[in-house]
Design an enzyme around this catalytic site. Sequence first.
Site, PDB file in Angstrom:
ATOM      1  N   ASP A  50       0.799  -1.254  -0.047  1.00 37.39           N
ATOM      2  CA  ASP A  50       0.015   0.009  -0.106  1.00 37.39           C
ATOM      3  C   ASP A  50       0.912   1.109   0.164  1.00 37.39           C
ATOM      4  OD1 ASP A  50      -2.327   1.466   0.118  1.00 37.39           O
ATOM      5  OD2 ASP A  50      -2.726   1.391   2.122  1.00 37.39           O
ATOM      6  N   HIS A  88      -2.440  -0.476  11.523  1.00 39.45           N
ATOM      7  CA  HIS A  88      -1.917  -1.600  11.173  1.00 39.45           C
ATOM      8  C   HIS A  88      -0.414  -1.576  10.948  1.00 39.45           C
ATOM      9  CE1 HIS A  88      -3.497   0.711   7.839  1.00 39.45           C
ATOM     10  NE2 HIS A  88      -2.478   0.696   7.387  1.00 39.45           N
ATOM     11  N   ASP A 193      -3.079   8.200  10.493  1.00 38.14           N
ATOM     12  CA  ASP A 193      -3.753   7.684   9.241  1.00 38.14           C
ATOM     13  C   ASP A 193      -4.634   6.494   9.943  1.00 38.14           C
ATOM     14  OD1 ASP A 193      -3.644   6.926   6.619  1.00 38.14           O
ATOM     15  OD2 ASP A 193      -2.929   4.997   7.210  1.00 38.14           O
ATOM     16  N   GLU A 233      -7.166  12.284   9.952  1.00 41.07           N
ATOM     17  CA  GLU A 233      -7.321  11.950   8.680  1.00 41.07           C
ATOM     18  C   GLU A 233      -8.470  10.898   8.885  1.00 41.07           C
ATOM     19  OE1 GLU A 233      -6.889   9.115   4.967  1.00 41.07           O
ATOM     20  OE2 GLU A 233      -6.398   8.518   6.951  1.00 41.07           O
ATOM     21  N   HIS A 290      -3.580  11.789  -2.281  1.00 43.88           N
ATOM     22  CA  HIS A 290      -3.011  10.443  -2.569  1.00 43.88           C
ATOM     23  C   HIS A 290      -4.147   9.515  -2.624  1.00 43.88           C
ATOM     24  CE1 HIS A 290      -2.996  10.119   1.728  1.00 43.88           C
ATOM     25  NE2 HIS A 290      -2.997   8.846   1.705  1.00 43.88           N
ATOM     26  N   ASP A 291      -5.127   9.766  -2.083  1.00 42.59           N
ATOM     27  CA  ASP A 291      -6.087   8.767  -2.125  1.00 42.59           C
ATOM     28  C   ASP A 291      -7.284   8.890  -3.127  1.00 42.59           C
ATOM     29  OD1 ASP A 291      -5.100   6.978  -0.130  1.00 42.59           O
ATOM     30  OD2 ASP A 291      -6.324   7.765   1.589  1.00 42.59           O
ATOM     31  N   ASP A 343     -11.391   1.115  -2.785  1.00 42.33           N
ATOM     32  CA  ASP A 343     -11.821   2.135  -1.822  1.00 42.33           C
ATOM     33  C   ASP A 343     -13.418   2.714  -1.962  1.00 42.33           C
ATOM     34  OD1 ASP A 343      -9.784   2.775   0.427  1.00 42.33           O
ATOM     35  OD2 ASP A 343      -8.699   3.426  -1.290  1.00 42.33           O
ATOM     36  N   LEU A 344     -14.027   2.340  -1.176  1.00 48.34           N
ATOM     37  CA  LEU A 344     -15.693   2.561  -1.548  1.00 48.34           C
ATOM     38  C   LEU A 344     -16.219   3.939  -1.318  1.00 48.34           C
ATOM     39  CD1 LEU A 344     -16.995  -0.528   0.475  1.00 48.34           C
ATOM     40  CD2 LEU A 344     -16.197  -0.498  -1.820  1.00 48.34           C
ATOM     41  N   TYR A 345     -15.219   5.062  -1.141  1.00 43.52           N
ATOM     42  CA  TYR A 345     -15.917   6.266  -1.031  1.00 43.52           C
ATOM     43  C   TYR A 345     -15.006   7.231  -1.890  1.00 43.52           C
ATOM     44  CZ  TYR A 345     -11.978   5.944   2.318  1.00 43.52           C
ATOM     45  OH  TYR A 345     -10.618   5.450   3.087  1.00 43.52           O
ATOM     46  N   GLN A 346     -14.367   6.901  -2.767  1.00 43.43           N
ATOM     47  CA  GLN A 346     -13.634   8.037  -3.546  1.00 43.43           C
ATOM     48  C   GLN A 346     -13.538   7.574  -5.314  1.00 43.43           C
ATOM     49  OE1 GLN A 346      -9.965   7.050  -1.761  1.00 43.43           O
ATOM     50  NE2 GLN A 346      -9.159   5.641  -3.235  1.00 43.43           N
TER      51      GLN A 346
END
Length: 492
Positions: A50, A88, A193, A233, A290-291, A343-346
Amino acid sequence: MKNHVQLITYVDRLGGGNLRDLQRLLTGPLAGLFGGVHLLPFYHAIDGADAGFDPIDHTLVDPRLGTWDDVKALSRDVPVMADLIVNHMSADSPQFRDFSSNGDASPYAGLFLTFERVFPDGASEADLRRIFRPRPGLPYTETTLANGEPRRLWTTFTPQQVDIDVRHPQGAAYLRSILETFQRANITMIRLDAAGYAIKQPGTSCFMLPETCAFIADLTAQARVLGMQVLVEIHCHYRQQIEIARQVDRVYDFALPPLLLHALFSGEARHLKHWLAISPRNAITVLDTHDGIGVRDVGPDASDPASTGLLPPAAIDELVETIHRKSRGASRQATGAAASNLDLYQVNCTYYDALGRDDTAYLIARAIQFFAPGIPQVYYTGLLAGQNDLALLERTKVGRDINRHYYKPAEIDAALARPVVQALFRLIRFRNEHPAFNGKFELGSCADHELRLVWLHGAHWATLEVNFTTQTASVSHTTAAGRDERFEVDAG
């Protein structure tokens, strides 16, 4: 944090590829533009599952980039922000390898969160459905440790990113060691993060619980004692964002980017103005990251689908489709099921391409960002009005890489000569230098298709006026000589 425009960048994707080269760029062609630089993960290793957000060793600078001494040297020229990856670490980390080899006999056995530790009596289908997921799939990974023992490890993001038990003494000690490493390197601000996922509680969404807020508050207090401010964030409902902002030093304004696009696409600014009237004043404002371009932040509360967001669902759908159309379909290739590392939101796209590479629209968006309440942060591809990197996307098959181009020195030189980039630099210097931005923000009254943003400080003022119908904007302001001046927001 200095009330100047901030830069956010990967060390190896802007310039020569290491910390010393980045320092030369920031003190050379980009000198005076930024009041701080956020270095995206530069730890060992930057090329994991990642892009550095799965550290093998969070306390070691990737040797290909430099050393902590190089970070400290950079901090003497410009304040440095770094990521504390709270949730993580990599399955290749020494701690996890020891745990995998020795199981419960490992000194790190308490560091990693298992599914059974959260659900000791097992979880029902309803329990699993209740857990908020940033990506498709279950929140855990079934694996066999190196010693042959089967385990269900909590993995919020990818199987390679094993969640930390932040409530366990070993988890707390791990995070503390990173904070102390940052302090020694003269890092003055940290971004937490994925902190919203840090606390897992049975029978809940396992996202932004009251216990999560308490954990963030405690970590923030630890950082402050060590002389660091904290930026949190979190992608969440706007009311929750407002509440979080009261508890920390800084939050992101992730609602601004989609609301700005909606205003520029639709020609009216009602929803944007509503948000600017209530948005947190201690925000870091962004357009691109970056996301990707978040859309969840303007939608309903994930835990209450009947709630309302900053944009109605139909408007969000139209916004996403318009980005796909403006980017000539490139963003569709990089978003959702079309790309891995979901990612489900972008929406994955550069902001410049989301606006159809329209220089004027792009500069208007930046001007609004710079006049919005908060401190502006500019992503490195946005700084250079970057276009979607379809070649990188094709090579990696990772959707977010479309907006993570590797700029070589010659490419930077060419970008710096572009009129749109030069005009953006002028806006950045204006935002940094005009005294009005150290004062009070006001949202002026105007028609739905217009926007009027005002800053006042003593005898100084600066006003941005935007007409979304004609796609024009101008800035009026005082000068040091006591005169009033005005300039158009364009690439001319």
